[in-house]
Design a protein around this motif. Structure first.
Motif, PDB file in Angstrom:
ATOM      1  N   ALA A   6       0.448  -0.871   0.270  1.00 55.57           N
ATOM      2  CA  ALA A   6       0.082   0.030  -0.510  1.00 55.57           C
ATOM      3  C   ALA A   6       0.678   1.024   0.302  1.00 55.57           C
ATOM      4  O   ALA A   6       0.408   2.687  -0.844  1.00 55.57           O
ATOM      5  CB  ALA A   6      -0.850   0.265   1.142  1.00 55.57           C
ATOM      6  N   VAL A   7       1.479   1.372   0.957  1.00 55.31           N
ATOM      7  CA  VAL A   7       2.705   2.084   0.652  1.00 55.31           C
ATOM      8  C   VAL A   7       3.306   2.374  -0.134  1.00 55.31           C
ATOM      9  O   VAL A   7       4.101   3.611  -0.737  1.00 55.31           O
ATOM     10  CB  VAL A   7       4.111   2.514   2.149  1.00 55.31           C
ATOM     11  N   ARG A   8       3.831   1.610  -0.868  1.00 56.92           N
ATOM     12  CA  ARG A   8       4.206   1.654  -2.252  1.00 56.92           C
ATOM     13  C   ARG A   8       3.525   2.337  -3.800  1.00 56.92           C
ATOM     14  O   ARG A   8       4.469   3.342  -3.848  1.00 56.92           O
ATOM     15  CB  ARG A   8       5.485   0.254  -2.822  1.00 56.92           C
ATOM     16  N   ARG A   9       2.798   2.256  -3.290  1.00 53.45           N
ATOM     17  CA  ARG A   9       1.395   2.657  -4.141  1.00 53.45           C
ATOM     18  C   ARG A   9       1.827   3.883  -3.751  1.00 53.45           C
ATOM     19  O   ARG A   9       1.518   5.145  -4.777  1.00 53.45           O
ATOM     20  CB  ARG A   9       0.083   2.021  -4.515  1.00 53.45           C
ATOM     21  N   LEU A  10       1.434   4.489  -2.506  1.00 54.56           N
ATOM     22  CA  LEU A  10       1.032   5.490  -2.730  1.00 54.56           C
ATOM     23  C   LEU A  10       2.292   6.391  -2.831  1.00 54.56           C
ATOM     24  O   LEU A  10       2.390   7.866  -3.550  1.00 54.56           O
ATOM     25  CB  LEU A  10       0.911   5.853  -1.034  1.00 54.56           C
ATOM     26  N   MET A  11       3.635   6.224  -2.435  1.00 54.55           N
ATOM     27  CA  MET A  11       5.059   6.940  -2.781  1.00 54.55           C
ATOM     28  C   MET A  11       4.973   7.203  -4.404  1.00 54.55           C
ATOM     29  O   MET A  11       6.780   8.056  -4.822  1.00 54.55           O
ATOM     30  CB  MET A  11       5.595   6.021  -2.141  1.00 54.55           C
ATOM     31  N   LYS A  12       4.238   6.201  -5.449  1.00 57.53           N
ATOM     32  CA  LYS A  12       4.735   6.496  -6.471  1.00 57.53           C
ATOM     33  C   LYS A  12       3.673   7.109  -7.128  1.00 57.53           C
ATOM     34  O   LYS A  12       4.086   7.905  -7.841  1.00 57.53           O
ATOM     35  CB  LYS A  12       4.234   5.282  -7.345  1.00 57.53           C
ATOM     36  N   GLU A  13       2.868   7.855  -6.433  1.00 59.57           N
ATOM     37  CA  GLU A  13       2.378   8.865  -7.148  1.00 59.57           C
ATOM     38  C   GLU A  13       3.397  10.342  -5.993  1.00 59.57           C
ATOM     39  O   GLU A  13       3.837  10.833  -5.277  1.00 59.57           O
ATOM     40  CB  GLU A  13       0.972   9.503  -5.611  1.00 59.57           C
ATOM     41  N   PRO A  14       3.437  11.604  -7.252  1.00 58.69           N
ATOM     42  CA  PRO A  14       4.304  12.520  -7.007  1.00 58.69           C
ATOM     43  C   PRO A  14       4.541  13.661  -6.437  1.00 58.69           C
ATOM     44  O   PRO A  14       5.387  13.834  -5.362  1.00 58.69           O
ATOM     45  CB  PRO A  14       4.115  13.057  -8.124  1.00 58.69           C
ATOM     46  N   ASP A  15       2.989  13.363  -5.551  1.00 58.63           N
ATOM     47  CA  ASP A  15       3.027  14.599  -4.856  1.00 58.63           C
ATOM     48  C   ASP A  15       2.651  14.433  -3.122  1.00 58.63           C
ATOM     49  O   ASP A  15       2.276  14.520  -2.256  1.00 58.63           O
ATOM     50  CB  ASP A  15       1.709  15.304  -4.477  1.00 58.63           C
ATOM     51  N   ASN A  16       2.815  12.535  -3.080  1.00 63.75           N
ATOM     52  CA  ASN A  16       3.436  11.749  -1.483  1.00 63.75           C
ATOM     53  C   ASN A  16       5.109  11.645  -1.426  1.00 63.75           C
ATOM     54  O   ASN A  16       5.666  11.775  -2.042  1.00 63.75           O
ATOM     55  CB  ASN A  16       3.189  10.385  -1.854  1.00 63.75           C
ATOM     56  N   VAL A  17       5.101  12.238   0.408  1.00 66.13           N
ATOM     57  CA  VAL A  17       6.861  11.970   0.741  1.00 66.13           C
ATOM     58  C   VAL A  17       6.200  10.789   1.750  1.00 66.13           C
ATOM     59  O   VAL A  17       5.185  10.905   3.105  1.00 66.13           O
ATOM     60  CB  VAL A  17       6.763  12.765   1.092  1.00 66.13           C
ATOM     61  N   LEU A  18       6.900   9.851   2.598  1.00 68.76           N
ATOM     62  CA  LEU A  18       7.173   9.251   2.894  1.00 68.76           C
ATOM     63  C   LEU A  18       8.400   9.451   4.979  1.00 68.76           C
ATOM     64  O   LEU A  18       9.765  10.427   3.810  1.00 68.76           O
ATOM     65  CB  LEU A  18       7.418   7.560   2.900  1.00 68.76           C
ATOM     66  N   LEU A  19       8.029   9.709   5.708  1.00 68.55           N
ATOM     67  CA  LEU A  19       9.366  10.411   6.749  1.00 68.55           C
ATOM     68  C   LEU A  19       9.351   8.942   7.910  1.00 68.55           C
ATOM     69  O   LEU A  19       7.867   9.099   7.582  1.00 68.55           O
ATOM     70  CB  LEU A  19       8.864  11.828   6.971  1.00 68.55           C
ATOM     71  N   THR A  20      10.709   8.531   8.564  1.00 65.20           N
ATOM     72  CA  THR A  20      10.204   7.273   9.473  1.00 65.20           C
ATOM     73  C   THR A  20      11.199   8.603  10.028  1.00 65.20           C
ATOM     74  O   THR A  20      12.601   8.512   9.620  1.00 65.20           O
ATOM     75  CB  THR A  20      11.116   6.018   8.598  1.00 65.20           C
ATOM     76  N   THR A  21      10.417   8.158  11.544  1.00 63.51           N
ATOM     77  CA  THR A  21      11.009   8.619  12.756  1.00 63.51           C
ATOM     78  C   THR A  21      12.154   7.063  13.926  1.00 63.51           C
ATOM     79  O   THR A  21      11.772   5.784  13.229  1.00 63.51           O
ATOM     80  CB  THR A  21      10.501   9.402  13.604  1.00 63.51           C
TER      81      THR A  21
END
Length: 420
Positions: free
Chosen positions: A204-219
């Motif tokens: 699900a996250v891989r699909r979301l991150m393929k969209e150009p206006d999405n960013v994943l931040l991990t802490t």
């Protein structure tokens, strides 16, 4: 409404943009989350930041942070982590003019909030400072984080502490993008997914991150962050709302276009009834049309006695401890309301208890009937008021036609169709 001095060459979101500048406009909108993606990891939450985040927790949640009751502890951790991210974003926002404003939440939100009521549309605060998008008083979405960039455009963030339910999260994000895009007239709504666990490899996250206006931040994980404090720190009295040059209220970002959710809801209702009763066929259901796709539940109305009897005869109702037989529903419930979830066209029956202020939510089961799922009480103020205001309007013929149509839409493809 917010106002700012736009950097030279930046399009004004208040004015219609020529078609040939649409791509440039979206590019400018992505500058803020691109900068956050590049710089967020350099700002690790300190003990001071983590202690400051405690001010957003209610006393009961503060006590549960180190509780041996794991479910309660995880819930408290989740709210605490949201507060840590909020405080971190406030700190990093001072480093760049690309972040024009951060919308208040938690302890910084106004103490006096507007109660949910019918006809209420837009962004509001809950009684604990959560940011809600409401339509006709109903909570359509909750947004963990809202930012305004240097162009005046909105971006939002979702904050997670578990890899569970990410498929549902994906659907929620797409809905929030449609909803906020509609409210603020944005062709693109930048999105930050911020997590305390590594979810980058999930489908699900891989699909979301393929969209150009999405960013994943991990802490760092909540477990690691918790090592910076002790139970003794929880006894400190929480600080008051802070003064911050970039903090604004939700009232300062009013929707840029008229928003009447009930009107859009009724338009979608009429389009579904027309498809079911007309000659166009059920294939028109779910197809794109001129109605904005932000209505996710249609409440058709209450059932007349003839429709309730039809429901009792053709669709079994399974509720543990309740009676059965002819007119059983009318004897035990004062109102029956038919609704459907979109876009999956999953029918729902709401049964109004005669003796309690509650509706039993009934969902389809494998037998073609309905089973109990949960309760809807005055705690869900806006939606409960909507159900209470619903009057009988559906006869047996239309009710059966709607239920048959929804069953047909959700029916698995036949073997012949699968072969084709």
């Amino acid at each position: 409404m917010i106002s700012s001095t736009q950097p030279e060459g930046t399009p004004d979101p208040q004015r219609p943009q020529p078609r040939n500048s649409a791509a440039l406009y979206v590019k400018h909108m992505l500058q803020m989350i691109t900068w956050l993606d590049e710089n967020f990891s350099s700002l690790r939450p300190t003990r001071a930041t983590i202690l400051k985040a405690l001010r957003h927790l209610r006393p009961s949640d503060r006590k549960k942070l180190f509780s041996e009751d794991v479910p309660q502890m995880r819930t408290a951790e989740g709210r605490w982590y949201e507060a840590i991210i909020y405080e971190t974003i406030l700190e990093i926002s001072l480093q760049s003019d690309l972040v024009y404003a951060v919308v208040m939440r938690g302890a910084d939100a106004p103490k006096r909030v507007k109660r949910a009521h019918l006809g209420q549309n837009g962004l509001f605060y809950s009684n604990i400072g959560d940011i809600k998008v409401r339509g006709n008083g109903q909570d359509l979405a909750e947004v963990d984080l809202v930012l305004v960039d240097h162009t005046g455009a909105l971006a939002f963030g979702e904050i997670v502490t578990s890899p569970a339910d990410l498929k549902e999260l994906e659907d929620e994000i797409h809905y929030k993008k449609r909803l906020l895009g509609y409210l603020y007239g944005q062709p693109s709504v930048p999105f930050l997914l911020i997590s305390s666990v590594d979810i980058s490899r999930t489908a699900a996250v891989r699909r979301l991150m393929k969209e150009p206006d999405n960013v994943l931040l991990t802490t760092s994980s909540c477990k690691e962050l918790k090592t910076l404090i002790s139970p003794r720190d929880l006894r400190r009295s929480p600080s008051r709302p802070v003064r911050h040059p970039k903090l604004i209220r939700v009232s300062e970002i009013a929707p840029k276009r008229p928003f009447d959710y009930k009107k859009l809801h009724d338009e979608r209702l009429r389009s579904i009834v027309a498809a079911v009763t007309g000659d166009q066929g059920l294939e028109v259901l779910g197809k794109a049309d001129e109605i904005p796709p932000i209505v996710k539940k249609v409440i058709f109305g209450g059932l007349y006695p003839s429709a309730i009897r039809m429901l009792d005869q053709h669709h079994s109702i399974h509720i543990r401890g309740w009676g059965d037989g002819p007119d059983a529903i009318m004897k035990q419930f004062s109102k029956v309301v038919l609704a459907v979830n979109l876009p999956e066209y999953r029918p729902i029956i709401y049964l109004r208890s005669r003796n309690r202020k509650e509706y039993l939510k009934m969902v389809p089961d494998r037998t073609g009937g309905f089973k109990f799922e949960s309760r809807r009480t005055p705690h869900m103020a806006g939606f409960y008021l909507w159900l209470e205001s619903t009057r009988p309007s559906l006869g047996a013929e239309l009710t059966r036609g709607l239920l048959d149509a929804f069953e047909a839409v959700n029916a698995p493809p036949s073997e012949t169709a699968a072969a084709d």
